[in-house]
Design an enzyme around this catalytic site. Structure first.
Site, mmCIF file in Angstrom:
data_model
loop_
_atom_site.group_PDB
_atom_site.id
_atom_site.type_symbol
_atom_site.label_atom_id
_atom_site.label_comp_id
_atom_site.label_asym_id
_atom_site.label_seq_id
_atom_site.Cartn_x
_atom_site.Cartn_y
_atom_site.Cartn_z
ATOM 1 N N GLU A 17 29.163 50.153 52.587
ATOM 2 C CA GLU A 17 29.315 48.724 52.262
ATOM 3 C C GLU A 17 28.546 47.909 53.301
ATOM 4 O O GLU A 17 28.601 48.200 54.496
ATOM 5 C CB GLU A 17 30.786 48.302 52.297
ATOM 6 C CG GLU A 17 30.948 46.810 51.993
ATOM 7 C CD GLU A 17 32.376 46.314 52.107
ATOM 8 O OE1 GLU A 17 33.191 46.637 51.226
ATOM 9 O OE2 GLU A 17 32.668 45.593 53.085
ATOM 10 N N THR A 48 28.949 42.900 49.666
ATOM 11 C CA THR A 48 30.088 41.991 49.499
ATOM 12 C C THR A 48 29.635 40.630 48.956
ATOM 13 O O THR A 48 28.452 40.282 48.993
ATOM 14 C CB THR A 48 30.856 41.773 50.821
ATOM 15 O OG1 THR A 48 29.997 41.111 51.730
ATOM 16 C CG2 THR A 48 31.332 43.080 51.406
ATOM 17 N N ALA A 124 41.942 40.375 38.904
ATOM 18 C CA ALA A 124 40.689 41.133 38.817
ATOM 19 C C ALA A 124 40.574 41.814 37.450
ATOM 20 O O ALA A 124 39.478 41.931 36.894
ATOM 21 C CB ALA A 124 40.638 42.168 39.937
ATOM 22 N N TYR A 144 44.708 49.489 47.187
ATOM 23 C CA TYR A 144 45.303 49.246 48.505
ATOM 24 C C TYR A 144 46.315 50.337 48.850
ATOM 25 O O TYR A 144 47.468 50.283 48.400
ATOM 26 C CB TYR A 144 45.970 47.855 48.508
ATOM 27 C CG TYR A 144 44.975 46.767 48.161
ATOM 28 C CD1 TYR A 144 44.297 46.080 49.151
ATOM 29 C CD2 TYR A 144 44.649 46.496 46.818
ATOM 30 C CE1 TYR A 144 43.327 45.132 48.824
ATOM 31 C CE2 TYR A 144 43.680 45.556 46.487
ATOM 32 C CZ TYR A 144 43.024 44.881 47.497
ATOM 33 O OH TYR A 144 42.062 43.951 47.172
ATOM 34 N N HIS A 148 48.906 45.842 48.245
ATOM 35 C CA HIS A 148 48.219 44.558 48.452
ATOM 36 C C HIS A 148 49.192 43.615 49.164
ATOM 37 O O HIS A 148 50.372 43.560 48.812
ATOM 38 C CB HIS A 148 47.775 43.980 47.094
ATOM 39 C CG HIS A 148 46.984 42.728 47.241
ATOM 40 N ND1 HIS A 148 47.545 41.478 47.123
ATOM 41 C CD2 HIS A 148 45.673 42.528 47.532
ATOM 42 C CE1 HIS A 148 46.591 40.560 47.321
ATOM 43 N NE2 HIS A 148 45.449 41.178 47.559
ATOM 44 N N LYS A 164 44.405 47.324 35.725
ATOM 45 C CA LYS A 164 42.980 47.123 36.034
ATOM 46 C C LYS A 164 42.151 48.283 35.474
ATOM 47 O O LYS A 164 41.073 48.081 34.922
ATOM 48 C CB LYS A 164 42.830 47.000 37.558
ATOM 49 C CG LYS A 164 41.497 46.580 38.024
ATOM 50 C CD LYS A 164 41.519 45.770 39.326
ATOM 51 C CE LYS A 164 42.148 46.422 40.522
ATOM 52 N NZ LYS A 164 42.098 45.561 41.708
ATOM 53 N N GLN A 211 36.896 43.339 66.523
ATOM 54 C CA GLN A 211 36.847 43.789 65.131
ATOM 55 C C GLN A 211 38.240 44.232 64.671
ATOM 56 O O GLN A 211 38.696 43.854 63.599
ATOM 57 C CB GLN A 211 35.855 44.957 65.054
ATOM 58 C CG GLN A 211 35.624 45.499 63.679
ATOM 59 C CD GLN A 211 34.891 46.848 63.739
ATOM 60 O OE1 GLN A 211 34.469 47.303 64.806
ATOM 61 N NE2 GLN A 211 34.750 47.483 62.614
HETATM 62 P P1 FAD Z 1 43.897 41.932 41.934
HETATM 63 O O1 FAD Z 1 43.638 43.300 41.464
HETATM 64 O O2 FAD Z 1 43.883 40.830 40.940
HETATM 65 O O3 FAD Z 1 45.301 41.941 42.697
HETATM 66 C C1 FAD Z 1 45.740 40.783 43.430
HETATM 67 C C2 FAD Z 1 47.266 40.748 43.463
HETATM 68 O O4 FAD Z 1 47.764 40.472 42.148
HETATM 69 C C3 FAD Z 1 47.917 42.079 43.870
HETATM 70 O O5 FAD Z 1 49.038 41.772 44.641
HETATM 71 C C4 FAD Z 1 48.309 42.716 42.538
HETATM 72 O O6 FAD Z 1 49.427 43.582 42.681
HETATM 73 C C5 FAD Z 1 48.639 41.492 41.688
HETATM 74 N N1 FAD Z 1 48.339 41.690 40.273
HETATM 75 C C6 FAD Z 1 47.206 42.221 39.740
HETATM 76 N N2 FAD Z 1 47.283 42.238 38.380
HETATM 77 C C7 FAD Z 1 48.481 41.685 38.060
HETATM 78 C C8 FAD Z 1 49.151 41.406 36.834
HETATM 79 N N3 FAD Z 1 48.563 41.684 35.643
HETATM 80 N N4 FAD Z 1 50.383 40.834 36.876
HETATM 81 C C9 FAD Z 1 50.963 40.526 38.060
HETATM 82 N N5 FAD Z 1 50.376 40.768 39.267
HETATM 83 C C10 FAD Z 1 49.159 41.326 39.260
HETATM 84 N N6 FAD Z 1 36.914 39.746 48.902
HETATM 85 C C11 FAD Z 1 35.840 38.905 48.799
HETATM 86 O O7 FAD Z 1 36.002 37.675 48.826
HETATM 87 N N7 FAD Z 1 34.569 39.418 48.688
HETATM 88 C C12 FAD Z 1 34.333 40.757 48.655
HETATM 89 O O8 FAD Z 1 33.173 41.185 48.552
HETATM 90 C C13 FAD Z 1 35.438 41.662 48.749
HETATM 91 N N8 FAD Z 1 35.264 43.004 48.703
HETATM 92 C C14 FAD Z 1 36.353 43.837 48.741
HETATM 93 C C15 FAD Z 1 36.156 45.223 48.645
HETATM 94 C C16 FAD Z 1 37.236 46.108 48.685
HETATM 95 C C17 FAD Z 1 37.000 47.595 48.566
HETATM 96 C C18 FAD Z 1 38.552 45.594 48.858
HETATM 97 C C19 FAD Z 1 39.734 46.539 48.947
HETATM 98 C C20 FAD Z 1 38.758 44.220 48.961
HETATM 99 C C21 FAD Z 1 37.677 43.331 48.893
HETATM 100 N N9 FAD Z 1 37.844 41.932 48.958
HETATM 101 C C22 FAD Z 1 36.756 41.088 48.882
HETATM 102 C C23 FAD Z 1 39.183 41.360 49.181
HETATM 103 C C24 FAD Z 1 39.907 41.052 47.835
HETATM 104 O O9 FAD Z 1 39.215 40.035 47.151
HETATM 105 C C25 FAD Z 1 41.334 40.645 48.176
HETATM 106 O O10 FAD Z 1 42.069 41.719 48.676
HETATM 107 C C26 FAD Z 1 42.107 39.903 47.086
HETATM 108 O O11 FAD Z 1 43.272 39.341 47.686
HETATM 109 C C27 FAD Z 1 42.582 40.779 45.934
HETATM 110 O O12 FAD Z 1 41.548 41.157 45.130
HETATM 111 P P2 FAD Z 1 41.791 42.265 43.967
HETATM 112 O O13 FAD Z 1 40.539 42.346 43.222
HETATM 113 O O14 FAD Z 1 42.359 43.491 44.532
HETATM 114 O O15 FAD Z 1 42.903 41.475 43.100
#
Ligand code: FAD
Length: 288
Positions: A17, A48, A124, A144, A148, A164, A211
């Site tokens: 990454e 990212t 997401a 996670y 999360h 997802k 970091q």
């Molecule tokens: P989701 O999958 O939507 O989950 C978010 C929360 O909602 C979780 O608590 C989940 O349990 C809950 N949830 C999901 N679906 C539902 C549903 N249907 N009903 C109820 N609750 C639900 N951030 C950036 O800004 N830029 C980046 O480039 C970036 N890269 C990343 C790369 C990796 C590998 C990781 C692990 C994280 C990255 N992040 C990045 C951080 C990420 O955007 C955050 O962790 C964010 O808070 C959650 O994103 P997600 O896509 O996991 O969300």
């Protein structure tokens, strides 16, 4: 190449990454680093996406294009939706088609109170299904191992992750962790929940104290006693701390590969020296 094809071909996928430069609006400032990172021959490089999109999304796209055109490697573009309307996402997708970007890590993004939240996508999974409908993309999602931070219940978090995958995510990349047992336990729960796509383990080599302090506050990864002892012992010697951090990451990766992990995603922090030492140390393990 699509990441799903890479998983079909490789025993253990090994990916990197990188993040776009934060202080300029040109990727030139990191082109030397990208060139050195590409010499490690990762299976793909993810880039990212800055909170809020705008200029930051242009840099993410430019970096992905450079990975394809200048280094002949496969990029995976991160794309967040918390601050993006459907129209914003469409604009970025139009550019991916133009640049030949086939792999997207679909993310909700962190909720930043200062940035206006858009409502077209709530989770997401909404973005995953939208991108799948828009074109022939390989779509990945985040996961996670320690849960999360917004979800108090580990089971609900796994069930949300299943949504997802059901929406079309074909591969998952994990948040960083320092205790492999956390990852194995999460992986087992995910499999029991019927999540059968490849899960890559996110590994961050910690090479300086600032970091780690930033990491713990932003992602909440727990720190095993062994790790804390290492940090405390070497915190005043940058070289020793860097070498210990690299050794710790290699130890985690060797264990993960021994247990047959689907892939390792190295959070390089744009540090070619660190990525190179780790890549060399595990090179012969990747094909076995
Ligand atoms: P989701 O999958 O939507 O989950 C978010 C929360 O909602 C979780 O608590 C989940 O349990 C809950 N949830 C999901 N679906 C539902 C549903 N249907 N009903 C109820 N609750 C639900 N951030 C950036 O800004 N830029 C980046 O480039 C970036 N890269 C990343 C790369 C990796 C590998 C990781 C692990 C994280 C990255 N992040 C990045 C951080 C990420 O955007 C955050 O962790 C964010 O808070 C959650 O994103 P997600 O896509 O996991 O969300």
């Amino acid at each position: 190449m699509k990441i799903s094809e890479i998983f079909e071909q490789k025993k253990t996928v090994f990916s990197f990454e990188v993040f776009p430069p934060k202080k300029t609006f040109s990727i030139e400032s990191i082109s030397t680093k990208l060139a050195e990172l590409s010499e490690c021959k990762p299976d793909f490089i993810s880039v990212t996406y800055g909170a809020g999109g705008g200029g930051a999304s242009a840099l993410t796209l430019d970096l992905c294009r450079s990975i394809i055109e200048d280094y002949k490697l496969t990029p995976m573009m991160h794309l967040t939706c918390v601050n993006s309307s459907r129209e914003d996402v469409d604009k970025v997708l139009a550019m991916t088609a133009q640049y030949g970007i086939e792999n997207i890590l679909a993310l909700r993004g962190d909720i930043v109170p200062e940035l206006p939240r858009q409502t077209d996508f709530t989770y997401a999974s909404d973005l995953v299904s939208y991108i799948k409908k828009k074109g022939d993309y390989h779509v990945s999602g985040a996961c996670y191992p320690e849960g999360h931070p917004e979800c108090d219940n580990a089971i609900d978090d796994i069930l949300n992750l299943k949504k997802k995958v059901d929406a079309g995510a074909e591969h998952l990349v994990s948040q960083l962790f320092f205790e492999n047992d956390m990852f194995y336990s999460f992986q087992e729960k995910a499999r029991l929940a019927g999540i059968n796509v490849p899960i890559e383990a996110g590994i961050m080599p910690v090479v300086n104290k600032a970091q780690i302090e930033r990491m713990v506050t932003t992602c909440g990864a727990s720190l095993p006693a062994k790790f804390v002892k290492m940090m405390t012992r070497f915190e005043h010697s940058p070289e020793a701390l860097r070498d210990a951090g690299i050794a710790y990451a290699i130890d985690q990766i060797v264990d993960l590969m021994s247990q047959g992990v689907d892939g390792v995603h190295l959070y390089t922090m744009n540090q070619p020296y660190v990525a190179k030492r780790i890549s060399e140390a595990v090179a012969s393990l990747r094909s076995i």
